[in-house]
Design an enzyme around this catalytic site. Structure first.
Site, short mmCIF file in Angstrom:
data_model
loop_
_atom_site.label_atom_id
_atom_site.label_comp_id
_atom_site.label_asym_id
_atom_site.label_seq_id
_atom_site.Cartn_x
_atom_site.Cartn_y
_atom_site.Cartn_z
N ASP A 1 0.82 -1.21 0.00
CA ASP A 1 0.00 0.00 0.00
C ASP A 1 0.87 1.27 0.00
O ASP A 1 2.08 1.20 0.00
CB ASP A 1 -0.95 -0.05 1.21
CG ASP A 1 -2.29 0.60 0.93
OD1 ASP A 1 -2.38 1.43 0.00
OD2 ASP A 1 -3.27 0.30 1.66
N ASP B 1 -10.28 3.07 -3.53
CA ASP B 1 -10.91 1.87 -2.98
C ASP B 1 -12.33 1.67 -3.51
O ASP B 1 -13.12 2.61 -3.56
CB ASP B 1 -11.00 1.96 -1.44
CG ASP B 1 -9.63 1.85 -0.79
OD1 ASP B 1 -8.62 1.82 -1.52
OD2 ASP B 1 -9.60 1.80 0.45
#
Ligand code: GLA
Length: 387
Positions: free
Chosen positions: A154, A209
């Site tokens: 990430d 997301d």
């Protein structure tokens, strides 16, 4: 009534996207898009080893493993808040008391692979565990020693250091770790990773997301579309994990979600609780026809090729001269959609057998175009095989 529709892309563009090779890979993984499960979309930070073992059991017991879903991936919140006295990452002692090596052994014992989540910054997005910035080699060695097979990496708390530098460093570290580790970049598409990640990653997120809504799913599909020419065996665009089975969309919307993700060669990473899914959810994610489109060895990302308002046609080339086709009604009412051969990479005169991948019916000898009616937010998906 079928409505006339404008082609979005000329045919030569389809050809172009099918022949542009992915950049050279440093590992040999991801020759087709990765398939598996990840904890985030359903469980968020509430994960522990009991849940993960239950998921691994269910992957096998439900038949999903046999269909190709092989990775069981922990997302954020599996590690302890701080490194140990030697500076190593460690499992959260409360939620994963048996440790990561034991969990990897368990998952491997089921014939599956284990993935973890890390971050190319100082801390992960939850801030509950350390990031790997500055610890790349040490962390890659730790993951290899545990037997980890997959790293989702990430982008939070990244100190504004170029993503290329940060992600490349971890890629090198994994390559030097002595273990084959699938490398999944989660940089949210901020710096157009499709244009640079192919030489060292196996997939890269192209969007923010996904949320468990129709709007978010369709938005991610659209944003991911333009990067199609960069996808291919070894490196895939990632419009984020599947929400099928998590309850925020209708069955038809989830069927559309799964169909489009398969057609665009997205990673098929399940995000529901596969240990307690409904028969409808299981039917969608277990459709072997649709999975076969995703896993076709040609590895061409299908694209939106025709659009008339909210009535869309998506298509892409498959191996052996076949074409995968999705007619997608994104509008509020029932409607008919016509796909024209000239828009989907077929000669107008071609005669094909049309295999409906959801009903499993074959319509023989279709020529020139295909028209189908479908409900709001539903899709029809075909493989067209020229005679
Ligand atoms: C970011 C990622 C998500 C998930 C969370 C975990 O938002 O994009 O996929 O991994 O972090 O905190």
């Amino acid at each position: 009534m079928a409505r006339a529709a404008a082609p979005l892309l000329p045919f030569f563009f389809l050809l172009l996207s099918s022949t542009s090779p992915a950049a050279a890979q440093k590992n040999r993984l991801g020759r087709t898009p990765q398939m598996g499960w990840n904890s985030w979309n359903h469980f968020g930070c509430k994960i522990d080893e009991v849940i993960i073992r239950k998921i691994a059991d269910a992957m096998v017991d439900t038949g999903l493993a046999k269909l190709g879903y092989e990775y069981v991936n922990l997302d954020d919140c599996w590690a302890s808040h701080d490194r140990d006295s030697q500076g190593n990452l460690a499992a959260n002692g409360t939620t994963f008391p048996s440790g990561m090596r034991a969990l990897a052994d368990y998952v491997h014992g089921k014939g599956l692979k284990l993935g973890v989540y890390g971050d190319a910054g100082l801390r992960t997005c939850s801030r509950l565990q350390p990031g790997s910035l500055g610890y790349e080699d040490q962390d890659a060695r730790t993951l290899a020693a545990w037997g980890i097979d997959y790293l989702k990496y990430d982008n939070c708390n990244n100190q504004n250091i170029s993503p290329l530098t940060r992600y490349n460093r971890m890629s090198e570290a994994l390559m030097n770790s002595g273990r084959d580790v699938f490398f999944s970049l989660c940089e949210w598409g901020v710096d157009d990773p499709a244009t640079w990640a192919g030489s060292f990653a196996n997939s890269w997120r192209t969007t923010e997301d996904i949320k468990n809504t129709w709007e978010s799913m369709t938005d991610n599909a659209d944003k991911n579309d333009k990067w199609a020419p960069y996808a291919g065996p070894g490196g895939w665009n990632d419009p984020d994990m599947l929400e099928v089975g998590n309850g925020g969309m209708t069955i038809e919307e989830y069927r559309s979600h799964f169909s489009i993700w398969a057609l665009v060669k997205a990673p098929l990473i399940l995000g529901c609780d596969v240990s307690s899914m409904t028969p409808e959810t299981k039917d969608i994610i277990s459709n072997q026809n649709v999975i076969a489109v995703n896993q076709d060895k040609l590895g061409v990302q299908g694209r939106k090729v025709q659009q008339d308002g909210e009535l869309e046609v998506w298509a892409g080339r498959l191996s052996r001269g076949r074409v995968a086709l999705v007619l997608w009604n994104r509008g509020p009412d029932e409607a008919s959609i016509t796909a024209s051969w000239s828009n989907i990479g077929l000669n107008q005169s071609a005669v094909v057998d049309a295999h409906d991948l959801w009903t499993d019916e074959v319509t023989p000898s279709v020529q020139g175009n295909l028209t189908k009616k479908m409900d709001s937010h539903a899709c029809k998906m075909y493989v067209l095989t020229p005679k």
